[in-house]
Design an enzyme around this catalytic site. Structure first.
Site, PDB file in Angstrom:
ATOM      1  N   LYS A 273      43.399  43.734  31.815  1.00 16.54           N
ATOM      2  CA  LYS A 273      41.719  44.728  31.621  1.00 16.54           C
ATOM      3  C   LYS A 273      43.029  46.612  31.148  1.00 16.54           C
ATOM      4  CE  LYS A 273      38.734  41.518  34.087  1.00 16.54           C
ATOM      5  NZ  LYS A 273      37.957  41.864  34.973  1.00 16.54           N
TER       6      LYS A 273
ATOM      7  N   HIS B  36      40.719  39.435  50.102  1.00 14.21           N
ATOM      8  CA  HIS B  36      40.574  38.469  50.355  1.00 14.21           C
ATOM      9  C   HIS B  36      39.021  38.272  50.738  1.00 14.21           C
ATOM     10  CE1 HIS B  36      43.947  36.151  48.319  1.00 14.21           C
ATOM     11  NE2 HIS B  36      44.859  36.966  49.168  1.00 14.21           N
TER      12      HIS B  36
HETATM   13  C1  LIG Z   1      39.126  40.310  29.734  1.00 20.23           C
HETATM   14  C2  LIG Z   1      39.376  39.047  30.362  1.00 20.23           C
HETATM   15  C3  LIG Z   1      40.320  38.293  31.230  1.00 20.23           C
HETATM   16  C4  LIG Z   1      37.760  38.316  30.854  1.00 20.23           C
HETATM   17  O1  LIG Z   1      38.069  37.525  31.672  1.00 20.23           O
HETATM   18  P1  LIG Z   1      36.530  36.792  32.700  1.00 20.23           P
HETATM   19  O2  LIG Z   1      37.322  36.329  34.119  1.00 20.23           O
HETATM   20  O3  LIG Z   1      35.970  36.023  31.620  1.00 20.23           O
HETATM   21  O4  LIG Z   1      35.392  38.052  32.356  1.00 20.23           O
HETATM   22  P2  LIG Z   1      35.390  38.664  33.652  1.00 20.23           P
HETATM   23  O5  LIG Z   1      33.849  38.871  34.480  1.00 20.23           O
HETATM   24  O6  LIG Z   1      36.327  39.412  35.105  1.00 20.23           O
HETATM   25  O7  LIG Z   1      35.215  40.216  33.103  1.00 20.23           O
HETATM   26  C5  LIG Z   1      34.750  40.747  32.207  1.00 20.23           C
HETATM   27  C6  LIG Z   1      34.249  41.741  31.303  1.00 20.23           C
HETATM   28  O8  LIG Z   1      36.072  41.870  31.010  1.00 20.23           O
HETATM   29  C7  LIG Z   1      35.488  43.470  30.573  1.00 20.23           C
HETATM   30  N1  LIG Z   1      37.100  43.503  29.221  1.00 20.23           N
HETATM   31  C8  LIG Z   1      36.732  42.253  27.560  1.00 20.23           C
HETATM   32  N2  LIG Z   1      38.114  43.153  27.232  1.00 20.23           N
HETATM   33  C9  LIG Z   1      38.161  43.129  27.686  1.00 20.23           C
HETATM   34  C10 LIG Z   1      39.801  44.396  27.069  1.00 20.23           C
HETATM   35  N3  LIG Z   1      39.991  44.143  25.871  1.00 20.23           N
HETATM   36  N4  LIG Z   1      40.531  45.010  28.165  1.00 20.23           N
HETATM   37  C11 LIG Z   1      39.475  45.646  29.181  1.00 20.23           C
HETATM   38  N5  LIG Z   1      38.838  45.225  29.763  1.00 20.23           N
HETATM   39  C12 LIG Z   1      37.855  44.044  28.388  1.00 20.23           C
HETATM   40  C13 LIG Z   1      35.080  43.687  29.394  1.00 20.23           C
HETATM   41  O9  LIG Z   1      34.118  44.728  30.213  1.00 20.23           O
HETATM   42  C14 LIG Z   1      33.780  41.964  30.924  1.00 20.23           C
HETATM   43  O10 LIG Z   1      32.255  42.617  31.306  1.00 20.23           O
HETATM   44  P3  LIG Z   1      31.255  42.437  30.028  1.00 20.23           P
HETATM   45  O11 LIG Z   1      31.415  41.186  29.914  1.00 20.23           O
HETATM   46  O12 LIG Z   1      30.509  42.513  31.416  1.00 20.23           O
HETATM   47  O13 LIG Z   1      31.516  42.945  28.896  1.00 20.23           O
HETATM   48  C15 LIG Z   1      39.784  37.424  29.417  1.00 20.23           C
HETATM   49  O14 LIG Z   1      41.228  37.959  29.013  1.00 20.23           O
HETATM   50  C16 LIG Z   1      39.990  36.217  29.788  1.00 20.23           C
HETATM   51  O15 LIG Z   1      38.555  35.443  30.375  1.00 20.23           O
HETATM   52  N6  LIG Z   1      41.244  35.698  30.146  1.00 20.23           N
HETATM   53  C17 LIG Z   1      41.312  34.391  30.374  1.00 20.23           C
HETATM   54  C18 LIG Z   1      42.475  33.610  30.703  1.00 20.23           C
HETATM   55  C19 LIG Z   1      42.647  32.451  30.915  1.00 20.23           C
HETATM   56  O16 LIG Z   1      43.223  31.554  30.707  1.00 20.23           O
HETATM   57  N7  LIG Z   1      42.280  31.633  32.028  1.00 20.23           N
HETATM   58  C20 LIG Z   1      42.112  30.402  31.273  1.00 20.23           C
HETATM   59  C21 LIG Z   1      42.786  29.957  32.908  1.00 20.23           C
HETATM   60  S1  LIG Z   1      44.519  28.901  32.714  1.00 20.23           S
END
Ligand SMILES: CC(C)(COP(=O)(O)OP(=O)(O)OC[C@H]1O[C@@H](n2cnc3c(N)ncnc32)[C@H](O)[C@@H]1OP(=O)(O)O)[C@@H](O)C(=O)NCCC(=O)NCCS
Length: 117
Positions: free
Chosen positions: A62, A104
């Site tokens: 992020k 944590h």
């Molecule tokens: C961005 C990422 C890290 C989001 O993670 P997430 O756990 O789904 O969601 P979170 O609640 O922690 O974060 C969501 C927020 O990330 C932020 N976000 C999204 N894209 C982003 C970007 N390109 N840069 C910065 N922030 C970003 C947004 O603010 C979003 O909030 P919103 O939905 O209200 O707009 C995404 O790359 C992801 O989901 N990765 C998954 C990784 C994976 O492979 N998981 C499987 C396990 S093996």
């Protein structure tokens, strides 16, 4: 100057479940250096350590601005505790300093990453 900030909250139970049900999960999330440090810990701390690295890498992605995917993978940074327990980030993705803080509860891990300009 700050180039980017990123935060993440991860449920420790979800990481535990992934670890127990997917053979490759640890190797996907931890770099070899992290895996070596993790192996020294007992079970509960091991899961916390893994969950914190998972969260740290999401926070980094992020702060970097792309999320986890083509641009940033879980293998692109290591978060290694120094002799005082302070986590230190190393990565080839940026040349500037990267700062991390981890916290944590029993159920959750929170991480924050700051990438300097
Ligand atoms: C961005 C990422 C890290 C989001 O993670 P997430 O756990 O789904 O969601 P979170 O609640 O922690 O974060 C969501 C927020 O990330 C932020 N976000 C999204 N894209 C982003 C970007 N390109 N840069 C910065 N922030 C970003 C947004 O603010 C979003 O909030 P919103 O939905 O209200 O707009 C995404 O790359 C992801 O989901 N990765 C998954 C990784 C994976 O492979 N998981 C499987 C396990 S093996």
């Amino acid at each position: 100057m700050i180039k980017g900030i990123g935060v993440d909250i991860t449920e420790i139970a979800r990481v535990k479940e992934m670890m127990e049900n997917h053979d490759q999960f640890i190797d996907r999330i931890l770099t070899p250096a992290e895996k070596k440090q993790c192996e020294a810990f007992a079970d509960k701390r091991k899961v916390e350590y893994l969950a914190a690295r998972f969260s740290a890498k999401e926070s980094f992605s992020k702060a970097y601005g792309t999320g986890i995917g083509k641009e940033v993978s879980f293998q692109d940074l290591s978060v290694i505790d120094n002799e005082l327990g302070k986590p230190i980030v190393t990565t080839d993705k940026v040349t500037s300093p990267v700062h991390i803080s981890i916290s944590h509860t029993e159920d959750l891990v929170f991480t924050q990453i700051i990438i300097e300009e």
